[in-house]
Design an enzyme around this catalytic site. Sequence first.
Site, mmCIF file in Angstrom:
data_model
loop_
_atom_site.group_PDB
_atom_site.id
_atom_site.type_symbol
_atom_site.label_atom_id
_atom_site.label_comp_id
_atom_site.label_asym_id
_atom_site.label_seq_id
_atom_site.Cartn_x
_atom_site.Cartn_y
_atom_site.Cartn_z
ATOM 1 C CG PHE A 181 -1.755 -1.123 1.501
ATOM 2 C CD1 PHE A 181 -3.056 -1.157 1.015
ATOM 3 C CD2 PHE A 181 -1.286 -2.214 2.235
ATOM 4 C CE1 PHE A 181 -3.876 -2.250 1.258
ATOM 5 C CE2 PHE A 181 -2.103 -3.306 2.487
ATOM 6 C CZ PHE A 181 -3.400 -3.328 1.995
ATOM 7 C CG ASP A 182 1.095 5.860 -1.733
ATOM 8 O OD1 ASP A 182 2.200 6.075 -1.216
ATOM 9 O OD2 ASP A 182 0.364 6.773 -2.184
ATOM 10 N N GLY A 183 0.959 5.245 1.157
ATOM 11 C CA GLY A 183 0.478 5.839 2.399
ATOM 12 C C GLY A 183 -0.557 6.928 2.196
#
Length: 309
Positions: A155-157
Amino acid sequence: MDKLVIAISSRALFDLNDSHRIYEEQGLEAYQQYQIAHESEPLQPGGAFSLVKKLLHLNTQLNSQRVEVILLSRNSADTGLRIFNSIEHYGLSITRAAFSGGASPYRYISAFNSHLFLSMDGADVRHALEQGVAAATILPSTTTMASDDRLKFAFDGDAVLFSDEAERIYKSEGLEAFARSEKQSANQPLSGGPFKPFLAALQKLQMEFAPGESPIRTCLVTARSAPAHERVVRTLRAWNIRIDESLFLGGMDKGGFLKAFDADVFFDDQEGHCDSARHHVATGHVPHGVANEIGRAVTPDTISNSGQD
């Protein structure tokens, strides 16, 4: 006991490029005739097929129906018969579906209590996000199933797991202002982004396994670096959510790191990061947050949103 529910479109699950091309070039009637004529021929796996197969395998590992995959499709039940025949051919345990006969099926996502929606139709994905459901547009990719037997989510943040509040400062005021703001706010947890509930549900599933034996692994892959990393760590701690691995890349290209993690899927809100990642792993674009307000990512499905997904 709560289930992890994944809703998926037929074009994300199977390769429907040939029939979709017929729909676009020759119209609905030709498409219907083509699907009926070929309904005994199994469709080839699509971009999210491997992910779905691993998700459903968790039920076998847990000896309990803890994961359910729902099919959502613009097909009618008649033209959708080929899709269900393909599901049976591959031995996928998918029994619930919504065939919406040309209309968008996104309105059924919440009715099925879905935690995640995967599609190749950008408009449907945006509608799902507006309903508060984690959703991503699966991008074309030549990648194969991750070599590891484990199920790995990356996941990106900002604007994915977290809100885009920090990214808005970066976009409007620049990197120095962003770093300064994040350092000052290090003890203030970020608000949740669209994928926070999905990550929480995924962690509950991880905890069903004995310590150290979970086949599910999660990874945060962010362009942040020190000192902006501290707020992320403290936010996850405040949420009582654990991430197995965290990569703070300071703006480096994410593709090679995702390949090293051997991700089954990666979710990011920015088109540039997604374009890099899709050459290494299955990738879902999350059309959410300030980056998509400034300029929506252009994919084959934001150009053509009306196909028989």
